[in-house]
Design a protein around this motif. Structure first.
Motif, short mmCIF file in Angstrom:
data_model
loop_
_atom_site.label_atom_id
_atom_site.label_comp_id
_atom_site.label_asym_id
_atom_site.label_seq_id
_atom_site.Cartn_x
_atom_site.Cartn_y
_atom_site.Cartn_z
N TYR A 107 9.10 48.66 32.52
CA TYR A 107 10.18 49.61 32.80
C TYR A 107 9.59 51.01 32.77
CZ TYR A 107 13.51 45.89 31.97
OH TYR A 107 14.23 44.73 32.06
N SER A 108 9.94 51.82 33.76
CA SER A 108 9.43 53.18 33.79
C SER A 108 10.52 54.12 34.33
CB SER A 108 8.17 53.27 34.66
OG SER A 108 8.43 52.75 35.94
N TYR A 109 10.46 55.35 33.88
CA TYR A 109 11.39 56.39 34.35
C TYR A 109 10.65 57.28 35.32
CZ TYR A 109 14.19 60.60 34.48
OH TYR A 109 14.93 61.68 34.92
N LEU A 110 11.24 57.43 36.52
CA LEU A 110 10.61 58.26 37.54
C LEU A 110 11.68 58.81 38.46
CD1 LEU A 110 7.93 59.25 38.84
CD2 LEU A 110 8.02 57.21 40.26
N GLY A 111 11.75 60.12 38.58
CA GLY A 111 12.63 60.77 39.55
C GLY A 111 14.11 60.44 39.42
N GLY A 112 14.61 60.39 38.20
CA GLY A 112 16.03 60.14 38.01
C GLY A 112 16.42 58.68 38.02
N GLU A 113 15.43 57.77 38.04
CA GLU A 113 15.72 56.34 38.06
C GLU A 113 14.85 55.61 37.03
OE1 GLU A 113 16.78 55.40 42.66
OE2 GLU A 113 14.66 55.41 42.14
N VAL A 114 15.41 54.53 36.49
CA VAL A 114 14.60 53.60 35.71
C VAL A 114 14.22 52.49 36.67
CG1 VAL A 114 14.56 51.93 33.83
CG2 VAL A 114 15.62 54.14 33.48
N LEU A 115 12.92 52.26 36.77
CA LEU A 115 12.39 51.25 37.67
C LEU A 115 11.93 50.04 36.86
CD1 LEU A 115 10.14 53.66 39.77
CD2 LEU A 115 12.45 52.89 40.33
N VAL A 116 12.07 48.86 37.42
CA VAL A 116 11.57 47.65 36.79
C VAL A 116 10.56 47.01 37.74
CG1 VAL A 116 13.45 46.18 37.64
CG2 VAL A 116 12.18 45.49 35.62
N ASP A 117 9.45 46.58 37.18
CA ASP A 117 8.42 45.88 37.94
C ASP A 117 8.04 44.65 37.13
OD1 ASP A 117 6.60 45.28 39.87
OD2 ASP A 117 5.34 47.05 39.57
N TYR A 118 7.61 43.61 37.78
CA TYR A 118 7.28 42.38 37.08
C TYR A 118 6.06 41.72 37.71
CZ TYR A 118 9.92 40.54 41.01
OH TYR A 118 10.37 40.26 42.27
N ASP A 119 5.40 40.93 36.88
CA ASP A 119 4.21 40.21 37.30
C ASP A 119 4.42 38.73 36.98
OD1 ASP A 119 1.72 39.11 37.72
OD2 ASP A 119 0.68 40.35 36.25
N CYS A 120 4.41 37.90 38.00
CA CYS A 120 4.58 36.45 37.83
C CYS A 120 3.25 35.72 37.94
CB CYS A 120 5.57 35.92 38.86
SG CYS A 120 7.24 36.55 38.64
N GLY A 121 2.19 36.40 37.56
CA GLY A 121 0.87 35.79 37.58
C GLY A 121 0.04 36.17 38.78
N SER A 122 0.64 36.83 39.74
CA SER A 122 -0.12 37.19 40.95
C SER A 122 -0.15 38.70 41.18
CB SER A 122 0.49 36.49 42.17
OG SER A 122 1.86 36.85 42.30
N GLY A 123 0.05 39.47 40.13
CA GLY A 123 0.04 40.93 40.24
C GLY A 123 1.45 41.50 40.26
N TRP A 124 1.52 42.81 40.15
CA TRP A 124 2.82 43.48 40.11
C TRP A 124 3.53 43.32 41.45
CZ3 TRP A 124 4.53 44.58 35.52
CH2 TRP A 124 3.64 44.89 34.51
N ALA A 125 4.82 43.05 41.39
CA ALA A 125 5.61 42.78 42.60
C ALA A 125 6.04 44.04 43.32
CB ALA A 125 6.85 41.96 42.24
#
Length: 179
Positions: A107-125
């Motif tokens: 989870y990261s905060y950037l430009g007025g939004e909280v972003l979610v990124d995930y990795d299912c074993g093949s790198g960040w989506a």
């Protein structure tokens, strides 16, 4: 022969009566306009609050699930509005619809939004916004107690005070509570 004068009948309104009626009519129209404007502002405010509440509720549900189910040794924050969670036991996860087991969520905060990124074993989506309209967001992992403190501050709306825009909640990690 004398002609008798007939009494004069009033035929219409006097100028004063017309002006008084006009002023009364204008006051009624002005009052109705004020009522419409205040109702519209209230309606817009309620819409903003409902949207904010819906965003916050979804965010709390998703973040809480992710923090609770992450491995205690795999939680990190970098004090810059970013939280990374690692997993060893989260299989068949909704994040990983194309297969694989969930390895990390960030989870990261950037430009007025909280972003979610995930990795299912093949790198960040690729980061996706999960909540927007924010002025600030912060994630603080308190290792000694095993919980994450999440703070959000929404952008100002109609008549919002700082207290109305700020939300803070704590989420305990399941593994840290049982150790």
């Amino acid at each position: 022969m004398s002609i008798q004068e007939k009494p004069r009948c009033q035929k219409g309104f006097t100028l004063v009566e017309l002006m008084v009626a006009l002023v009364i009519g204008l006051l009624i129209v002005f009052g109705a306009t004020q009522l419409f404007v205040s109702t519209k502002v209230s309606f817009n405010r309620m819409g903003e609050l409902a949207e904010r509440q819906e965003s916050l509720r979804y965010f709390v549900d998703v973040v809480s699930l992710d923090i609770r189910s992450s491995g205690v040794e795999n939680i990190s924050d970098d004090n810059s509005g970013e939280l990374e969670l690692g997993y060893t036991t989260r299989t068949e996860d909704p994040y990983c619809v194309s297969g694989g087991d969930l390895v990390k969520v960030k989870y990261s905060y950037l430009g007025g939004e909280v972003l979610v990124d995930y990795d299912c074993g093949s790198g960040w989506a690729g980061a996706q916004p999960i909540v927007s309209g924010l002025e600030d967001a912060d994630f603080i992992y308190v290792d000694s107690d095993g919980y994450v403190q999440v703070s959000l501050r929404f952008s100002p709306g109609l008549g919002d005070s700082v207290d109305d825009r700020s939300f803070e909640f704590l989420v305990a990690n399941r593994e840290s509570v049982t150790r």
